[in-house]
Write a protein that holds these residues in place. Sequence first.
Motif, mmCIF file in Angstrom:
data_model
loop_
_atom_site.group_PDB
_atom_site.id
_atom_site.type_symbol
_atom_site.label_atom_id
_atom_site.label_comp_id
_atom_site.label_asym_id
_atom_site.label_seq_id
_atom_site.Cartn_x
_atom_site.Cartn_y
_atom_site.Cartn_z
ATOM 1 N N GLN A 35 0.866 -1.175 0.000
ATOM 2 C CA GLN A 35 0.000 0.000 0.000
ATOM 3 C C GLN A 35 0.906 1.229 0.000
ATOM 4 O O GLN A 35 1.854 1.310 0.783
ATOM 5 C CB GLN A 35 -0.928 0.027 1.206
ATOM 6 N N ARG A 83 -0.599 7.321 -6.302
ATOM 7 C CA ARG A 83 -1.720 7.748 -5.466
ATOM 8 C C ARG A 83 -1.593 7.160 -4.062
ATOM 9 O O ARG A 83 -1.437 5.944 -3.896
ATOM 10 C CB ARG A 83 -3.032 7.290 -6.111
ATOM 11 N N SER A 85 -2.564 5.709 -0.554
ATOM 12 C CA SER A 85 -3.553 4.702 -0.151
ATOM 13 C C SER A 85 -3.822 3.666 -1.239
ATOM 14 O O SER A 85 -4.616 2.758 -1.034
ATOM 15 C CB SER A 85 -4.878 5.329 0.282
ATOM 16 N N ALA A 86 -3.181 3.797 -2.397
ATOM 17 C CA ALA A 86 -3.384 2.822 -3.465
ATOM 18 C C ALA A 86 -2.756 1.490 -3.070
ATOM 19 O O ALA A 86 -1.715 1.441 -2.419
ATOM 20 C CB ALA A 86 -2.754 3.321 -4.765
ATOM 21 N N TYR A 87 -3.403 0.413 -3.457
ATOM 22 C CA TYR A 87 -2.862 -0.931 -3.274
ATOM 23 C C TYR A 87 -2.232 -1.365 -4.596
ATOM 24 O O TYR A 87 -2.814 -1.166 -5.667
ATOM 25 C CB TYR A 87 -3.958 -1.920 -2.883
ATOM 26 N N GLU A 103 -1.834 -1.317 -10.046
ATOM 27 C CA GLU A 103 -2.783 -1.022 -8.978
ATOM 28 C C GLU A 103 -3.869 -2.087 -8.977
ATOM 29 O O GLU A 103 -4.322 -2.521 -10.038
ATOM 30 C CB GLU A 103 -3.396 0.364 -9.162
ATOM 31 N N LYS A 105 -7.493 -3.568 -6.620
ATOM 32 C CA LYS A 105 -8.510 -3.242 -5.624
ATOM 33 C C LYS A 105 -8.191 -3.987 -4.335
ATOM 34 O O LYS A 105 -7.608 -5.077 -4.371
ATOM 35 C CB LYS A 105 -9.899 -3.664 -6.112
#
Length: 120
Positions: A35, A83, A85-87, A103, A105
């Motif tokens: 993350q 970005r 908080s992007a996983y 990226e 979800k």
Amino acid sequence: MKKFLIGILAVIVIGFAGLQIAEHLVMGGDDYYVQITTDGQKEIVKADNGQEYINYKYIVTGYDEDGKEKQLEFTGQQDRPLRKSAYLKVTWNKKKGVTSYEEVKQSDIPKTAEKKLNKG
């Protein structure tokens, strides 16, 4: 003629399979989930022709599907930070380090890795 065509087809199939194996060995590897929590470290890289490129370097802790931890270092190849908080699903290769990232979800992350990522 029939044997010749079969031979040509066999060479093409074997060549394609060999390329796939080579690509996996060079660019493939183990998947880790991370993350993004920072903007990364900004780096300005100058090409041989004098043009400057902006990249962002990240050092993050990733977890595989079994929850095994690994420190990963990679550069985002874009002129803005990834970005927050992007996983990401990061592919790590023993010889090359991080070879790719994408990226994903949160729902696509294996449960064990997700628990480790969200522990803090």
